[in-house]
Design a protein around this motif. Structure first.
Motif, PDB file in Angstrom:
ATOM      1  N   LYS A 229      -3.842  10.152  15.714  1.00 30.22           N
ATOM      2  CA  LYS A 229      -2.925   9.828  14.618  1.00 30.22           C
ATOM      3  C   LYS A 229      -1.680   9.107  15.135  1.00 30.22           C
ATOM      4  O   LYS A 229      -1.225   8.126  14.541  1.00 30.22           O
ATOM      5  CB  LYS A 229      -2.523  11.105  13.880  1.00 30.22           C
ATOM      6  N   ASP A 230      -1.128   9.590  16.250  1.00 32.22           N
ATOM      7  CA  ASP A 230       0.051   8.943  16.830  1.00 32.22           C
ATOM      8  C   ASP A 230      -0.264   7.516  17.258  1.00 32.22           C
ATOM      9  O   ASP A 230       0.531   6.593  17.040  1.00 32.22           O
ATOM     10  CB  ASP A 230       0.560   9.742  18.033  1.00 32.22           C
ATOM     11  N   VAL A 231      -1.427   7.322  17.869  1.00 29.91           N
ATOM     12  CA  VAL A 231      -1.830   5.985  18.316  1.00 29.91           C
ATOM     13  C   VAL A 231      -1.972   5.044  17.120  1.00 29.91           C
ATOM     14  O   VAL A 231      -1.555   3.880  17.173  1.00 29.91           O
ATOM     15  CB  VAL A 231      -3.146   6.058  19.122  1.00 29.91           C
ATOM     16  N   ALA A 232      -2.568   5.541  16.034  1.00 28.58           N
ATOM     17  CA  ALA A 232      -2.735   4.709  14.837  1.00 28.58           C
ATOM     18  C   ALA A 232      -1.391   4.202  14.334  1.00 28.58           C
ATOM     19  O   ALA A 232      -1.244   3.013  14.009  1.00 28.58           O
ATOM     20  CB  ALA A 232      -3.454   5.494  13.748  1.00 28.58           C
ATOM     21  N   ARG A 233      -0.417   5.082  14.289  1.00 25.92           N
ATOM     22  CA  ARG A 233       0.891   4.699  13.763  1.00 25.92           C
ATOM     23  C   ARG A 233       1.657   3.811  14.738  1.00 25.92           C
ATOM     24  O   ARG A 233       2.261   2.809  14.343  1.00 25.92           O
ATOM     25  CB  ARG A 233       1.702   5.962  13.446  1.00 25.92           C
ATOM     26  N   GLU A 234       1.630   4.169  16.023  1.00 25.50           N
ATOM     27  CA  GLU A 234       2.406   3.416  17.005  1.00 25.50           C
ATOM     28  C   GLU A 234       1.833   2.024  17.247  1.00 25.50           C
ATOM     29  O   GLU A 234       2.572   1.059  17.416  1.00 25.50           O
ATOM     30  CB  GLU A 234       2.465   4.194  18.327  1.00 25.50           C
ATOM     31  N   ARG A 235       0.501   1.913  17.257  1.00 23.25           N
ATOM     32  CA  ARG A 235      -0.135   0.616  17.535  1.00 23.25           C
ATOM     33  C   ARG A 235      -0.480  -0.146  16.271  1.00 23.25           C
ATOM     34  O   ARG A 235      -0.965  -1.276  16.354  1.00 23.25           O
ATOM     35  CB  ARG A 235      -1.391   0.836  18.384  1.00 23.25           C
ATOM     36  N   ARG A 236      -0.255   0.489  15.112  1.00 25.46           N
ATOM     37  CA  ARG A 236      -0.511  -0.154  13.831  1.00 25.46           C
ATOM     38  C   ARG A 236      -1.953  -0.603  13.701  1.00 25.46           C
ATOM     39  O   ARG A 236      -2.259  -1.706  13.235  1.00 25.46           O
ATOM     40  CB  ARG A 236       0.443  -1.332  13.617  1.00 25.46           C
ATOM     41  N   ILE A 237      -2.871   0.260  14.134  1.00 24.46           N
ATOM     42  CA  ILE A 237      -4.291  -0.020  13.982  1.00 24.46           C
ATOM     43  C   ILE A 237      -4.851   0.871  12.879  1.00 24.46           C
ATOM     44  O   ILE A 237      -4.207   1.830  12.448  1.00 24.46           O
ATOM     45  CB  ILE A 237      -5.060   0.202  15.295  1.00 24.46           C
TER      46      ILE A 237
ATOM     47  N   LEU B  85      -9.240  20.329   9.113  1.00 23.21           N
ATOM     48  CA  LEU B  85      -8.700  19.437  10.139  1.00 23.21           C
ATOM     49  C   LEU B  85      -8.377  18.076   9.533  1.00 23.21           C
ATOM     50  O   LEU B  85      -7.336  17.479   9.822  1.00 23.21           O
ATOM     51  CB  LEU B  85      -9.700  19.273  11.286  1.00 23.21           C
ATOM     52  N   ALA B  86      -9.270  17.591   8.693  1.00 21.96           N
ATOM     53  CA  ALA B  86      -9.039  16.307   8.032  1.00 21.96           C
ATOM     54  C   ALA B  86      -7.778  16.364   7.176  1.00 21.96           C
ATOM     55  O   ALA B  86      -6.953  15.436   7.185  1.00 21.96           O
ATOM     56  CB  ALA B  86     -10.252  15.937   7.182  1.00 21.96           C
ATOM     57  N   LEU B  87      -7.591  17.449   6.437  1.00 20.01           N
ATOM     58  CA  LEU B  87      -6.411  17.582   5.587  1.00 20.01           C
ATOM     59  C   LEU B  87      -5.115  17.598   6.396  1.00 20.01           C
ATOM     60  O   LEU B  87      -4.081  17.135   5.925  1.00 20.01           O
ATOM     61  CB  LEU B  87      -6.517  18.865   4.755  1.00 20.01           C
ATOM     62  N   ARG B  88      -5.179  18.125   7.586  1.00 18.21           N
ATOM     63  CA  ARG B  88      -3.973  18.198   8.419  1.00 18.21           C
ATOM     64  C   ARG B  88      -3.608  16.835   9.002  1.00 18.21           C
ATOM     65  O   ARG B  88      -2.419  16.527   9.172  1.00 18.21           O
ATOM     66  CB  ARG B  88      -4.158  19.227   9.529  1.00 18.21           C
ATOM     67  N   PHE B  89      -4.599  15.994   9.313  1.00 18.04           N
ATOM     68  CA  PHE B  89      -4.298  14.773  10.066  1.00 18.04           C
ATOM     69  C   PHE B  89      -4.559  13.470   9.317  1.00 18.04           C
ATOM     70  O   PHE B  89      -3.942  12.454   9.631  1.00 18.04           O
ATOM     71  CB  PHE B  89      -5.104  14.767  11.370  1.00 18.04           C
ATOM     72  N   ALA B  90      -5.475  13.452   8.370  1.00 22.49           N
ATOM     73  CA  ALA B  90      -5.835  12.187   7.728  1.00 22.49           C
ATOM     74  C   ALA B  90      -4.853  11.815   6.624  1.00 22.49           C
ATOM     75  O   ALA B  90      -4.229  12.672   5.999  1.00 22.49           O
ATOM     76  CB  ALA B  90      -7.251  12.268   7.170  1.00 22.49           C
ATOM     77  N   ASP B  91      -4.733  10.505   6.397  1.00 26.07           N
ATOM     78  CA  ASP B  91      -3.890   9.997   5.312  1.00 26.07           C
ATOM     79  C   ASP B  91      -4.673   9.873   4.010  1.00 26.07           C
ATOM     80  O   ASP B  91      -4.151  10.135   2.941  1.00 26.07           O
ATOM     81  CB  ASP B  91      -3.323   8.626   5.702  1.00 26.07           C
ATOM     82  N   ARG B  92      -5.925   9.434   4.135  1.00 28.39           N
ATOM     83  CA  ARG B  92      -6.774   9.309   2.953  1.00 28.39           C
ATOM     84  C   ARG B  92      -8.192   9.739   3.296  1.00 28.39           C
ATOM     85  O   ARG B  92      -8.551   9.854   4.462  1.00 28.39           O
ATOM     86  CB  ARG B  92      -6.765   7.865   2.415  1.00 28.39           C
ATOM     87  N   PHE B  93      -9.006   9.942   2.233  1.00 28.20           N
ATOM     88  CA  PHE B  93     -10.321  10.553   2.407  1.00 28.20           C
ATOM     89  C   PHE B  93     -11.367   9.823   1.573  1.00 28.20           C
ATOM     90  O   PHE B  93     -11.084   9.374   0.453  1.00 28.20           O
ATOM     91  CB  PHE B  93     -10.279  12.027   1.963  1.00 28.20           C
ATOM     92  N   LEU B  94     -12.572   9.745   2.149  1.00 25.01           N
ATOM     93  CA  LEU B  94     -13.732   9.256   1.428  1.00 25.01           C
ATOM     94  C   LEU B  94     -14.760  10.370   1.410  1.00 25.01           C
ATOM     95  O   LEU B  94     -15.205  10.831   2.463  1.00 25.01           O
ATOM     96  CB  LEU B  94     -14.317   8.022   2.117  1.00 25.01           C
ATOM     97  N   LEU B  95     -15.127  10.846   0.223  1.00 19.76           N
ATOM     98  CA  LEU B  95     -16.135  11.884   0.078  1.00 19.76           C
ATOM     99  C   LEU B  95     -17.463  11.233  -0.279  1.00 19.76           C
ATOM    100  O   LEU B  95     -17.576  10.572  -1.324  1.00 19.76           O
ATOM    101  CB  LEU B  95     -15.737  12.879  -1.013  1.00 19.76           C
TER     102      LEU B  95
END
Length: 250
Positions: free
Chosen positions: A179-187, A198-208
């Motif tokens: 998650k930190d890498v995604a935000r810092e590197r803008r990927i 775990l997904a609820l704690r770290f993900a921004d959005r979800f596909l079911l």
């Protein structure tokens, strides 16, 4: 917008696996794909990396169709971490350096070495640089595989169940790093996961996904008892704990 998936469908031997899948992932976003076994999650991830080709639909990275890119260009734009990998008699540094292969023409340059050192530092793996992969724990090896993908400097990082077979501490540490890498590197990061909490704690959005089709897509608002029951076939409650939603079977 880094990733755009438009009407993707895929079949194995005329058996439909993915049906009209559509979603987008922004830069800096961690996007989680959820669903029960056989829902098509890993197949979708392999389509996003062009390991397999969709029957219909299109996948765009930075507005460019994935089908129009060469394998080398795909490797420069997309990092992929599969479900399973084994340790081998190669050092951590050399394993991560392999991630630079799409960018190396003749031999690794000082820039390539610097990128490897930077990635190892980001994942707190410097002290393991000269260790062999077959000497690492499961959590350490998982971080190395992610480091190798990041060394590609991808625009899109795909992770297939990156926390499987990890203990609780390493599950949280690996996802926090991602998650930190995604935000810092803008990927953009797309993660297939089984653990909804775990997904609820770290993900921004979800596909079911259910039976290869989108059942719901969005932010935390789509993680409802009704949607979870519809996808997984089990009644649940969604409670708040420390400001984070928690799914509890009932």
């Amino acid at each position: 917008m880094i990733l755009s998936v438009e009407g993707v469908e895929f079949s194995y031997n005329s058996h439909p696996v993915l049906k009209d899948v559509r979603f987008e992932v922004e830069r800096g976003e961690l996007f989680s794909i959820l669903g029960n076994n056989g829902a098509g999650k890993s197949t979708l991830l392999r389509c996003l990396n062009r390991i397999i080709r969709p029957r219909t639909g299109s996948i765009l990275i930075d507005g460019v169709k994935l089908s129009d890119l060469s394998r080398l260009e795909v490797a420069r734009r997309v990092g992929y971490v599969a479900q399973r990998h084994e340790g081998s008699r190669v050092t951590v540094f050399d394993a991560v350096l392999l991630g630079r292969r799409p960018h190396i023409r003749w031999d690794a340059t000082e820039k390539d070495m610097a990128i490897v050192r930077e990635v190892l530092a980001a994942l707190r793996l410097e002290e393991f640089s000269l260790r062999y992969l077959d000497e690492l724990s499961g959590g350490e090896l998982q971080k190395v595989i992610i480091a190798r993908a990041l060394a590609q400097e991808p625009r899109l990082l795909l992770l297939d169940e990156p926390t499987s077979n990890l203990d609780l501490k390493n599950q949280y540490e690996v996802l926090r790093i991602v998650k930190d890498v995604a935000r810092e590197r803008r990927i953009a990061v797309v993660v297939v996961m089984h653990d909804i909490n775990l997904a609820l704690r770290f993900a921004d959005r979800f596909l079911l996904l259910r039976n290869g089709e989108i059942y719901a897509c969005g932010g935390r608002e789509v993680i409802t008892p009704e949607n979870i029951a519809g996808v997984y076939g089990i009644p649940v409650r969604v409670e708040q704990l420390g400001g984070v939603p928690v799914v509890v079977p009932v």
